[in-house]
Scaffold this active site. Structure first.
Site: not given
Ligand code: OXD
Ligand code: MN
Length: 585
Positions: A82, A214, A223, A243, A265, A267, A294, A383
């Site tokens: 991002r 991306y 998002k 989130h 993100s 974590c 998420d 990913r």
């Molecule tokens: C983030 C994702 O960047 O979930 O938070 O991809």
């Molecule tokens: Mn996320």
């Protein structure tokens, strides 16, 4: 903008909704695609998209014996995360976007980004992707349409959302009643970081994203819609777009508590959402059910509780670190029908990333022969995209139109020091303050330096579509007569000892913390007050993988360091002072 005649390949009807047809015409007039394809979300369509991408090298077939239906996409090396510095919230009033967002005036933003979209789909196909965020028959769900020129985006959207005919039918039905859908326009453009913008127009319920393929920049349902636009809508309509993962924790007595947890993100939301309890818990009958990993939309129900849905239908998870030890459910999930992005390859063409196992990869994420001198084999933000239904712990309640009632909200960050393993907020307002002052070290999910401590309120710093002061006030507003709100907790799996090693084993062992949390909700566990909040009593949380001194350190709280932290939090809140609710001032 003048409407152009529709290109030949477009089905005569398009949609029954004139507003949608008109918008597609308008976008086609601007972007000049060679073809227009209305996505029906069918298996045949997905197969055709994949075949096209295999033919032009957008996808690489993985070992079909070990990973049937799995493919690899290698992105442009400058387009791997991002881009918060190129992400804008474009409200009429600058202050509505708040200091937490980059802002541009809507007219200027449209002009800037439309100039990039001008003619950008020449030689390409324009795909119209109707989608629904949330169970298709849920009153809590919301719809959108993404127009994109990227077949990779279409394929990912099909895994991540409910796309196609059923979504279109709902959009048409709601459109006939005057209810708008979110309009997302996307083009990969030239993938030039200097010609890249992710623009949000919450007042118009629209998104324009140019120059990136991306996920977080290009899969607009995620998002851009489900957090930035939805948070704006949620404030107006009296709900929360967060989130957060959602999991169900089932006790041996068969009672399930649903927990929503916000972490920045990369974590460990996916790992926690798919947690497998330690053997002793499994033997007793504890189970974890995954609703989402998420995003969580929570609405107050008639019973006063908060009811949550996962607006997504798939996982866009971080690959590195995912292993049979850290997340066996994720590994089982991505064994088939998965799109991998920027992972490495083994000699026999299997996907590979750091932490998976001790094999040596053959090719790195850019397709070069693996050489440790070039850095990690898999990109740190590589990913997997996969349907949620493939997860062994997937809960059918994820399809429940009513959602699930939330018993506990958990906030958490990546903090090497100070913040204890777990504590409970004293009440809702204290919990909102805890969430609003959350801090975490940055990760590879966004471009920029990693490992830098930043305040990330409710893990929404990159995703809240409006002023954080208003957002905190919105959170506080849920505490009203008749409300039966979830209890609020804070956890930190990432505390380190003086030797720099993590004190708490994490992963499956986090079950012990979850059990304490539901024990608090049910009134089974006592707690002791401290500066930071309510802490577990000594011995309430133990782990065979955590020595006594480490346990004492990780569960304790150093009151002497609290004033300095509080001063720092006050400095962070200062940025939102103009709209900060008095309770947080
Ligand atoms: C983030 C994702 O960047 O979930 O938070 O991809
Ligand atoms: Mn996320």
């Amino acid at each position: 903008m003048n409407a152009v005649p529709r290109p030949q390949a477009m089905p005569a009807s398009g949609s029954r909704l004139a507003a949608l047809n008109d918008w597609v015409d308008e976008v086609a007039a601007l972007t000049r695609p060679d073809r227009i394809h209305w996505c029906d979300g069918s298996d045949g369509e997905y197969a055709a998209l994949v075949a096209g991408m295999l033919a032009d090298g957008t996808l690489i077939e993985l070992n079909q014996d070990t990973h049937p239906g799995c493919y690899l996409h290698r992105s442009d090396p400058d387009d791997v995360a991002r881009v918060e510095h190129l992400t804008f919230v474009c409200t009429r009033e600058r202050d509505d976007a708040g200091p937490n967002n980059h802002w541009m005036a809507p007219d200027e933003a449209h002009a800037k980004v439309d100039a990039l979209f001008e003619g950008c789909m020449r030689g390409r196909t324009l795909y119209v992707v109707p989608y629904c965020m949330g169970p298709i028959d849920s009153p809590l769900a919301r719809c959108g349409v993404e127009i994109t020129d990227s077949p990779y985006v279409v394929a990912n959207m099909r895994l991540m959302t409910r796309t196609g005919a059923a979504a279109l039918a709902r959009i048409e039905r709601e459109g006939a009643q005057g209810k708008p859908f979110v309009r997302g326009l996307h083009s990969t453009g030239e993938l030039d970081p200097d010609r890249r913008f992710i623009m949000h127009f919450p007042e118009e319920l629209s998104i324009k994203s140019y120059g990136s393929g991306y996920g977080g920049n290009a899969l607009l349902g995620k998002k851009c819609h489900a957090l930035r636009i939805a948070s704006w809508q949620a404030r107006r309509e009296g709900w929360l777009a967060e989130h957060m993962l959602i999991l169900g924790l089932e006790s041996p007595e068969g009672k399930t508590h649903y927990v929503a947890a916000a972490f920045p993100s990369a974590c460990g939301k996916t790992n926690l959402a798919m947690l497998i309890p330690p053997e002793e818990y499994r033997r007793k009958g504890w189970k974890v059910h995954t609703i989402g990993d998420d995003i969580c939309w929570m609405h107050p129900g008639e019973d006063g509780r908060l009811w949550a849905i996962n607006p997504e239908a798939g996982y866009f998870g971080v690959a590195p670190g995912t292993s049979a030890t850290t997340n066996p459910n994720a590994l089982a999930t991505i064994r088939r029908d998965t799109i991998f992005t920027n992972v490495a390859l083994t000699a026999d063409n299997q996907p590979w990333w750091e932490g998976l196992d001790d094999r040596v990869p053959a090719l790195d994420w850019q397709g070069r022969p693996y050489d440790p001198a070039n850095g990690p084999a898999a990109h740190p933000n590589s990913r997997f995209t996969v349907s949620a239904k493939q997860c062994p712990s997937y809960s059918p309640r994820a399809e429940d139109a009513r959602g699930v009632p939330i018993s506990a909200i958990v906030f958490g960050g990546r903090r090497a020091t100070l913040m204890p393993l777990v504590f409970e907020a004293r009440d809702w307002a204290h919990g909102v303050r805890v969430g609003a002052s959350m801090g975490s070290e940055t990760t590879a999910a966004a471009t920029g330096q990693t490992g830098v401590m930043r305040r990330d309120p409710m893990a929404m710093k990159p995703f809240c579509g409006y002023h954080f002061g208003d957002y905190f006030a919105h959170w506080l507003s849920f505490d009203r007569p008749g409300a039966k709100l979830p209890r609020i907790f804070h956890v930190n799996w990432f505390r380190k000892g003086s030797d720099g090693r993590f004190l708490w084993p994490g992963f499956g062992e986090n079950m012990r913390v979850l059990e304490w949390i539901v024990g608090r909700v049910e009134g089974r566990h006592a707690a002791r007050d401290s500066g930071v909040g309510l802490l577990p009593l000594e011995g309430a949380i133990v782990s065979p993988d955590c020595a006594a001194d480490a346990l004492a350190a990780v569960t304790g709280f150093d009151e002497t360091r609290w004033p300095a932290e509080q001063a720092e939090i006050a400095g962070h809140m200062e940025a939102y002072r103009e709209r900060l609710p008095a309770q947080l001032g």
